[in-house]
Design a protein around this motif. Structure first.
Motif, mmCIF file in Angstrom:
data_model
loop_
_atom_site.group_PDB
_atom_site.id
_atom_site.type_symbol
_atom_site.label_atom_id
_atom_site.label_comp_id
_atom_site.label_asym_id
_atom_site.label_seq_id
_atom_site.Cartn_x
_atom_site.Cartn_y
_atom_site.Cartn_z
ATOM 1 N N GLN B 186 0.829 -1.195 0.000
ATOM 2 C CA GLN B 186 0.000 0.000 0.000
ATOM 3 C C GLN B 186 0.870 1.254 0.000
ATOM 4 N N LEU B 187 1.897 1.247 0.820
ATOM 5 C CA LEU B 187 2.783 2.407 0.901
ATOM 6 C C LEU B 187 3.442 2.659 -0.454
ATOM 7 N N SER B 188 3.972 1.598 -1.067
ATOM 8 C CA SER B 188 4.633 1.759 -2.357
ATOM 9 C C SER B 188 3.673 2.324 -3.400
ATOM 10 N N ARG B 189 2.435 1.812 -3.386
ATOM 11 C CA ARG B 189 1.448 2.317 -4.350
ATOM 12 C C ARG B 189 1.156 3.790 -4.109
ATOM 13 N N GLN B 190 0.960 4.149 -2.836
ATOM 14 C CA GLN B 190 0.660 5.557 -2.517
ATOM 15 C C GLN B 190 1.809 6.474 -2.905
ATOM 16 N N VAL B 191 3.033 6.027 -2.619
ATOM 17 C CA VAL B 191 4.192 6.857 -2.956
ATOM 18 C C VAL B 191 4.299 6.996 -4.473
ATOM 19 N N ALA B 192 4.096 5.890 -5.188
ATOM 20 C CA ALA B 192 4.187 5.935 -6.652
ATOM 21 C C ALA B 192 3.144 6.898 -7.220
ATOM 22 N N GLU B 193 1.911 6.851 -6.673
ATOM 23 C CA GLU B 193 0.855 7.773 -7.105
ATOM 24 C C GLU B 193 1.247 9.214 -6.849
ATOM 25 N N ALA B 194 1.748 9.451 -5.634
ATOM 26 C CA ALA B 194 2.106 10.811 -5.246
ATOM 27 C C ALA B 194 3.219 11.345 -6.141
ATOM 28 N N VAL B 195 4.173 10.495 -6.489
ATOM 29 C CA VAL B 195 5.285 10.921 -7.349
ATOM 30 C C VAL B 195 4.754 11.257 -8.743
ATOM 31 N N LYS B 196 3.799 10.432 -9.206
ATOM 32 C CA LYS B 196 3.236 10.660 -10.538
ATOM 33 C C LYS B 196 2.506 11.997 -10.607
ATOM 34 N N ASP B 197 1.884 12.382 -9.492
ATOM 35 C CA ASP B 197 1.119 13.623 -9.463
ATOM 36 C C ASP B 197 1.978 14.877 -9.342
ATOM 37 N N LEU B 198 3.246 14.706 -9.072
ATOM 38 C CA LEU B 198 4.106 15.888 -8.909
ATOM 39 C C LEU B 198 4.379 16.535 -10.265
ATOM 40 N N PRO B 199 4.545 17.866 -10.279
ATOM 41 C CA PRO B 199 5.020 18.504 -11.513
ATOM 42 C C PRO B 199 6.403 17.935 -11.874
ATOM 43 N N ALA B 200 6.688 17.867 -13.178
ATOM 44 C CA ALA B 200 7.931 17.241 -13.643
ATOM 45 C C ALA B 200 9.161 17.837 -12.957
ATOM 46 N N GLU B 201 9.138 19.169 -12.752
ATOM 47 C CA GLU B 201 10.339 19.801 -12.190
ATOM 48 C C GLU B 201 10.601 19.343 -10.753
ATOM 49 N N GLN B 202 9.521 19.059 -10.017
ATOM 50 C CA GLN B 202 9.717 18.572 -8.644
ATOM 51 C C GLN B 202 10.159 17.109 -8.636
ATOM 52 N N ARG B 203 9.578 16.340 -9.576
ATOM 53 C CA ARG B 203 9.962 14.934 -9.681
ATOM 54 C C ARG B 203 11.445 14.820 -10.046
ATOM 55 N N ASP B 204 11.855 15.661 -11.000
ATOM 56 C CA ASP B 204 13.262 15.621 -11.425
ATOM 57 C C ASP B 204 14.199 15.949 -10.271
ATOM 58 N N LEU B 205 13.776 16.904 -9.458
ATOM 59 C CA LEU B 205 14.618 17.297 -8.338
ATOM 60 C C LEU B 205 14.752 16.168 -7.309
ATOM 61 N N LEU B 206 13.649 15.447 -7.093
ATOM 62 C CA LEU B 206 13.727 14.299 -6.177
ATOM 63 C C LEU B 206 14.717 13.263 -6.707
ATOM 64 N N LYS B 207 14.695 13.055 -8.034
ATOM 65 C CA LYS B 207 15.630 12.087 -8.621
ATOM 66 C C LYS B 207 17.064 12.536 -8.387
ATOM 67 N N ILE B 208 17.305 13.825 -8.556
ATOM 68 C CA ILE B 208 18.664 14.320 -8.307
ATOM 69 C C ILE B 208 19.031 14.109 -6.848
ATOM 70 N N PHE B 209 18.099 14.418 -5.944
ATOM 71 C CA PHE B 209 18.350 14.283 -4.504
ATOM 72 C C PHE B 209 18.697 12.838 -4.151
ATOM 73 N N TYR B 210 17.971 11.896 -4.736
ATOM 74 C CA TYR B 210 18.186 10.487 -4.410
ATOM 75 C C TYR B 210 19.329 9.853 -5.200
ATOM 76 N N PHE B 211 19.555 10.325 -6.418
ATOM 77 C CA PHE B 211 20.489 9.595 -7.280
ATOM 78 C C PHE B 211 21.859 10.249 -7.427
ATOM 79 N N GLU B 212 21.949 11.547 -7.255
ATOM 80 C CA GLU B 212 23.200 12.200 -7.620
ATOM 81 C C GLU B 212 23.972 12.694 -6.408
ATOM 82 N N GLU B 213 25.248 12.942 -6.638
ATOM 83 C CA GLU B 213 26.138 13.316 -5.546
ATOM 84 C C GLU B 213 26.174 14.824 -5.309
ATOM 85 N N LYS B 214 25.348 15.555 -6.028
ATOM 86 C CA LYS B 214 25.471 17.016 -5.969
ATOM 87 C C LYS B 214 24.969 17.592 -4.647
#
Lengths: 211, 250
Positions: B186-214
């Protein structure tokens, strides 16, 4: 103006693998003691999983599986790990090499402390023990101080904290924590700058003691 | 409270001051005395036990198409590896996760060769620790991401002369406080939904936060927006996520 770092900042930073080791250690230990926070953390961790699932896959080299299959020969499947009994919660217990009573505590009145060797060029990690009912001298911070209650509890005018609570203090916080009367209070503390004592008398001691 | 936190939060507050451009964990400290618990290899598990054969049956059934859910097939595969060292099941895991692990590692700054080698290390860990995967604590994808993240941190540590594996010493794969499989899904589904609903620019920033060393300021430079915007966007994205999960009222 400096706003405080929040627990959520720490949880998100930990899930993303962005915390320095001493900070990661105190957050991980906090999570092992505090189920409420661990549940909260699960969302940040799940977010990592969701983003990872959606990443654009990068083809691996053609011989990748062959190499991997070759490496599996002789790689056993480990047994389920079982918790080892310890005076300290996991994963802190892995960082403390001797029974608590045999560590080299330095005492200052009601306070005893021992530095832990956690690699960092910016943060210092230590265990602090405050005798039941006694206070830590009034102080403020040049940087951040994270304190995790391991045993007992304390109050500092902002609140009362018990086992598993993680307290975040920065330069805006000028406090004099007092241990509960019932038992000694044992804490794990991570600081990124020396504390400044602010009590009228203790200020004189500032240059000499490293609290 | 999250709002206040992220407006002022700089990576330097939480990560060590870095001496090299690409290490959130960069650390000039002398090699520390942290020792990882050494996990002794255990005896090979023979596939003759009933649990093992059940999971093989389940796995084969999935593979034959009696259940088309890819998640279920992957979950059965990890159990087949745990119970009976099933290599064909492990190949299924590798085919799905290998390219994702490699993509993540490259994104975090590894060269192609480094990413290939580290992907192998991650997969060997998945093999060795298959029994420790607990579907009641985290989804399989989250668990594997955690292992990949830890391997990346360990390789950065090696570059800086710290040869203790953090993943063994510190990063538990079971930090989550969830109770069961249903909650996890349930948690994974809710998080996936919430991520999908984010504007692209916010989603991209989360990816940078989680994936990159910057650091936050490096992120600001890289995408050409002010530092304050990086922080407020991150704050917004994480805040929305928490609201979507019903945790926003605290």
């Amino acid at each position: 103006m400096t706003a405080e770092i929040t627990t959520d900042d720490l949880l998100a930073g930990y899930a993303a693998g962005r915390l320095a080791e001493p900070v990661a250690l105190i957050v991980a230990t906090h999570l092992s003691l505090n189920r409420v926070q661990a549940r909260r953390f699960a969302a940040y961790e799940a977010l990592g999983g969701v983003l990872f699932e959606g990443i654009e896959p990068e083809p691996v080299s053609p011989d990748s599986w062959e190499r991997l299959a070759y490496r599996l020969d002789g790689e056993p499947i480990e047994k389920k790990s079982s918790a080892v009994a310890s005076e300290l919660p996991c994963p802190l217990s892995d960082y403390v090499k001797a029974p608590l009573s045999r560590l080299r505590w330095s005492s200052y009145g009601a306070i005893a402390e021992v530095a832990l060797d956690v690699p960092s060029n910016q943060f210092r990690t230590k265990l602090i023990k405050v005798k039941a009912g006694r206070s830590v001298p009034r102080h403020t911070h040049d940087g951040q101080e994270l304190t995790l209650v391991l045993e007992g509890g304390f109050s500092d005018g902002r609140g009362h904290y018990c086992k598993g609570d993680l307290v975040i203090a920065d330069r805006q916080v000028d406090h004099s924590p007092t241990a509960d009367d019932e038992c000694d209070c044992l804490c794990l503390a991570v600081t990124n700058a020396p504390l400044r004592l602010t009590g009228a008398f203790t200020r004189l001691l500032n240059p000499f003691i490293n609290l | 409270m999250l709002e206040d936190g992220l407006t002022s939060l700089s990576d330097a507050d939480l990560a060590d001051a870095r001496s090299c451009p690409d290490g959130a964990w960069s650390n000039n400290a002398p090699i520390g005395g942290v020792s990882a618990p050494i996990r002794r290899p255990t005896k090979t598990v023979m596939p003759s036990n009933p649990v093992a054969s059940r999971s093989i049956t389940r796995f084969i059934a999935r593979m034959n198409g009696s259940d088309h859910s890819p998640d279920a097939a992957l979950n059965d595969a990890i159990h087949a590896v745990a119970d009976c060292m099933d290599r064909s099941a492990f190949k299924v895991l590798f085919d799905h996760y290998g390219p994702r692990i490699k993509a993540y590692l490259k994104r975090s700054g590894a060269s192609n060769d480094q990413a290939e080698d580290l992907t192998q290390e991650v997969m060997v860990s998945v093999w060795r620790r298959a029994k420790q995967f607990d579907a009641g604590k985290a989804s399989l994808t989250t668990w594997i991401f955690t292992i990949a993240r830890n391997k990346r941190i360990d390789s950065l540590r090696r570059e800086h002369g710290i040869h203790v594996e953090l993943s063994e010493a510190l990063h538990l794969e079971e930090a989550s406080g969830l109770e069961n499989n249903g909650e996890i899904n349930q948690l994974s589904r809710q998080v996936a939904e919430a991520v999908k609903d984010l504007p692209a620019e916010q989603r991209d920033l989360l990816k940078i936060f989680y994936f990159e060393e910057k650091t936050h300021s490096e992120i600001a430079d890289a995408i050409g927006i002010p530092l304050g915007t990086v922080k407020s966007r991150l704050r917004l994205a994480l805040g929305k996520l928490r609201t979507a999960l019903g945790a926003g009222q605290e």
